[in-house]
Design an enzyme around this catalytic site. Structure first.
Site, PDB file in Angstrom:
ATOM      1  N   SER A  22       0.850  -1.194   0.000  1.00  0.00           N
ATOM      2  CA  SER A  22       0.000   0.000   0.000  1.00  0.00           C
ATOM      3  C   SER A  22       0.890   1.250   0.000  1.00  0.00           C
ATOM      4  CB  SER A  22      -0.874  -0.035   1.261  1.00  0.00           C
ATOM      5  OG  SER A  22      -2.019   0.748   1.113  1.00  0.00           O
ATOM      6  N   PRO A  23       0.444   2.332  -0.649  1.00  0.00           N
ATOM      7  CA  PRO A  23       1.290   3.542  -0.664  1.00  0.00           C
ATOM      8  C   PRO A  23       1.495   4.066   0.764  1.00  0.00           C
ATOM      9  CG  PRO A  23      -0.938   4.018  -1.461  1.00  0.00           C
ATOM     10  CD  PRO A  23      -0.832   2.538  -1.338  1.00  0.00           C
ATOM     11  N   ALA A  57       2.303   8.497  -1.826  1.00  0.00           N
ATOM     12  CA  ALA A  57       1.655   9.682  -2.391  1.00  0.00           C
ATOM     13  C   ALA A  57       2.720  10.658  -2.902  1.00  0.00           C
ATOM     14  CB  ALA A  57       0.792  10.357  -1.326  1.00  0.00           C
ATOM     15  N   GLN A  99       1.531   6.279  -6.607  1.00  0.00           N
ATOM     16  CA  GLN A  99       0.318   7.020  -6.269  1.00  0.00           C
ATOM     17  C   GLN A  99       0.545   8.505  -6.530  1.00  0.00           C
ATOM     18  OE1 GLN A  99      -0.987   7.597  -2.088  1.00  0.00           O
ATOM     19  NE2 GLN A  99      -2.939   6.723  -2.741  1.00  0.00           N
ATOM     20  N   TYR A 186      -7.977  14.533   0.698  1.00  0.00           N
ATOM     21  CA  TYR A 186      -7.080  15.307  -0.167  1.00  0.00           C
ATOM     22  C   TYR A 186      -7.875  15.916  -1.341  1.00  0.00           C
ATOM     23  CZ  TYR A 186      -3.541  13.261   2.811  1.00  0.00           C
ATOM     24  OH  TYR A 186      -2.806  12.898   3.919  1.00  0.00           O
ATOM     25  N   ARG A 234      -7.782   5.409  -5.591  1.00  0.00           N
ATOM     26  CA  ARG A 234      -8.043   5.169  -4.160  1.00  0.00           C
ATOM     27  C   ARG A 234      -9.196   6.046  -3.715  1.00  0.00           C
ATOM     28  NH1 ARG A 234      -4.267   3.918   1.074  1.00  0.00           N
ATOM     29  NH2 ARG A 234      -4.506   1.852   0.182  1.00  0.00           N
ATOM     30  N   LEU A 309      -5.260  -3.579   8.230  1.00  0.00           N
ATOM     31  CA  LEU A 309      -4.994  -4.639   9.208  1.00  0.00           C
ATOM     32  C   LEU A 309      -5.178  -6.047   8.631  1.00  0.00           C
ATOM     33  CD1 LEU A 309      -3.827  -4.124  11.985  1.00  0.00           C
ATOM     34  CD2 LEU A 309      -6.056  -4.595  12.981  1.00  0.00           C
ATOM     35  N   GLY A 331      -0.056  -2.454   4.296  1.00  0.00           N
ATOM     36  CA  GLY A 331       0.749  -1.291   4.637  1.00  0.00           C
ATOM     37  C   GLY A 331       1.730  -1.632   5.733  1.00  0.00           C
ATOM     38  N   ARG A 332       1.280  -1.451   6.990  1.00  0.00           N
ATOM     39  CA  ARG A 332       2.199  -1.612   8.127  1.00  0.00           C
ATOM     40  C   ARG A 332       2.754  -3.011   8.248  1.00  0.00           C
ATOM     41  NH1 ARG A 332      -2.207   0.832  11.945  1.00  0.00           N
ATOM     42  NH2 ARG A 332      -3.399  -0.328  10.393  1.00  0.00           N
TER      43      ARG A 332
END
Ligand SMILES: Cc1cc2nc3c(=O)[nH]c(=O)nc-3n(C[C@H](O)[C@H](O)[C@H](O)COP(=O)(O)O)c2cc1C
Length: 389
Positions: A22-23, A57, A99, A186, A234, A309, A331-332
């Site tokens: 994931s970005p 991003a 992204q 954004y 996204r 998650l 992501g994490r």
């Protein structure tokens, strides 16, 4: 066989499996230019076996950066630096994605680890000058956030070109997936949401008018990148706030995005309000966007990515098998373990296929050796349990 390890083909692009990094902003660029940090940080995900590696991003304009240290793609020097990243990702079997973003009224902030708050005079004293943020309307993102300057109708129309230019540079740099950041409050999202868009010209008011700017951007980007490159978008599938966008709005929007040239919806949520007195967030359970991604997939017919998650190979596999998503974004968990796809491969298929050749053979041999030891009842702690010690 595992669905997670089936290739995913979109337009002229085939990912070796259905994992995507994931970005994630790393706040480590200078003047928007990628450096060795970005190459090594992103490169490790290609070595780790990810199908798609999405670069964070990346600002289409200087004032569209979240922080001074964001990546950018408004000039050729930035394109050349990112080309090295794209080449490395490609060489090690990942699809390089990027992204493209404009932070709009949520630009001009500190790095996340400094608090992520809007820059102030205190930051200016340490060299981090705040700048004037822009948006659809002069409505701040929340208490303590700067009031954006409302873009004129002509400025909105003219800014479409900056997205197309950045997308063209990305493709020239070797990227094969472009992900437009249409979420998290954004710029694109702030035009779409009635919470942040109170315009009365052709870019505000009705649903069609609020979708006009994002759809103009999508069409211009599609024209700039040609038919072969995959285009992701996204979304924040829900604003989580009274009077804001709902998942039904997002399903309808996804259908419009498909017509405009988007190939996959990357489903996230929230971000339109920074007012901490209102609870807008989707509950952060495991796979916390799966209901939303499933609704958009079922309602629009488009492939979707789900994120949030996802930490376990069997969980990722079940999300695909159940029809919650077509692509699993992590992501994490990838920050925790950049070899996650390789470990998932071992857990789901029991082999080391896809590990790059410099290491795969050695791990195969070691696995066989350890299996023999297990048969003999030996564990890493056997030595310490020996009565002779
Ligand atoms: C350090 C960090 C930076 C992030 N930067 C971005 C970003 O540049 N663009 C974006 O769309 N989301 C960004 N996100 C959100 C992630 O892409 C992802 O959607 C979120 O972390 C939930 O997924 P996870 O539970 O797998 O981490 C960021 C998240 C983290 C932790």
């Amino acid at each position: 066989m595992s669905l997670l390890f089936e290739p995913l083909a979109l337009r002229g692009v085939t990912a070796r499996n259905r994992t995507m990094v994931s970005p994630m902003c790393m706040y480590s660029a200078q003047d928007g230019v990628a450096n060795d940090y970005h190459l090594v940080h992103l490169g490790r995900f290609a070595l780790g076996g990810a199908g798609v590696v999405m670069v964070e991003a990346t600002g289409v304009a200087p004032e569209g950066r979240i922080s001074h240290a964001d990546l950018g793609l408004w000039n050729d020097e930035q394109g050349a630096a990112l080309a090295q990243v794209a080449a490395f990702l490609t060489a090690y079997g990942a699809v390089p994605g990027i992204q493209l973003a404009h932070a709009g009224r949520k630009a001009s902030c500190q790095a996340a680890w400094q608090g992520g708050s809007p820059l102030t005079a205190d930051d200016a004293a340490t060299g981090e000058e705040p700048w004037q943020v822009v948006g659809p309307s002069a409505v701040a993102a929340g208490p303590g956030w700067p009031e954006p300057r409302e873009l004129s109708t002509d400025e909105v129309a003219a800014s479409v070109q900056s997205w197309a230019d950045a997308a063209r540079r990305a493709v020239q740099a070797g990227f094969r997936v472009i992900d437009l950041h249409g979420g998290h409050g954004y710029l694109l999202h702030s035009f779409q949401s009635p919470i942040s868009n109170q315009r009365t010209d052709r870019y505000g008011g009705s649903v069609e008018n609020r979708q006009r700017y994002p759809l103009e951007v999508v069409r211009a980007v599609r024209a700039a990148i040609g038919d072969d490159v995959a285009l992701f978008y996204r979304v924040s599938a829900t604003d989580g706030i009274e009077g804001g966008l709902t998942v039904e709005d997002s399903v309808a929007f996804a259908k419009e995005l498909a017509v405009a040239g988007v190939d996959l919806i990357d489903v996230s949520s929230g971000g339109v309000s920074q007012d901490r007195s209102i609870d807008t967030r989707v509950r952060r359970g495991f796979a916390f966007h799966a209901d939303l991604s499933r609704a958009i997939r079922d309602g629009s017919g488009l492939p979707v990515a789900t994120v949030g998650l996802i930490v376990d190979p069997h969980q990722a596999e079940a999300l695909l098998v159940d029809g919650d998503a077509d692509l699993i974004a992590l992501g994490r968990e990838m920050l925790e373990n950049s070899q996650w796809p390789h470990h998932a491969r071992r857990a789901l298929a029991g082999d080391h296929e896809g590990w790059h050749q410099q290491v795969g053979w050695a791990l195969d041999l070691r696995a066989k050796g350890m299996a023999r030891l297990a048969e003999q009842g030996e564990t890493p702690m056997s030595r310490f349990a020996s009565p002779s010690r």
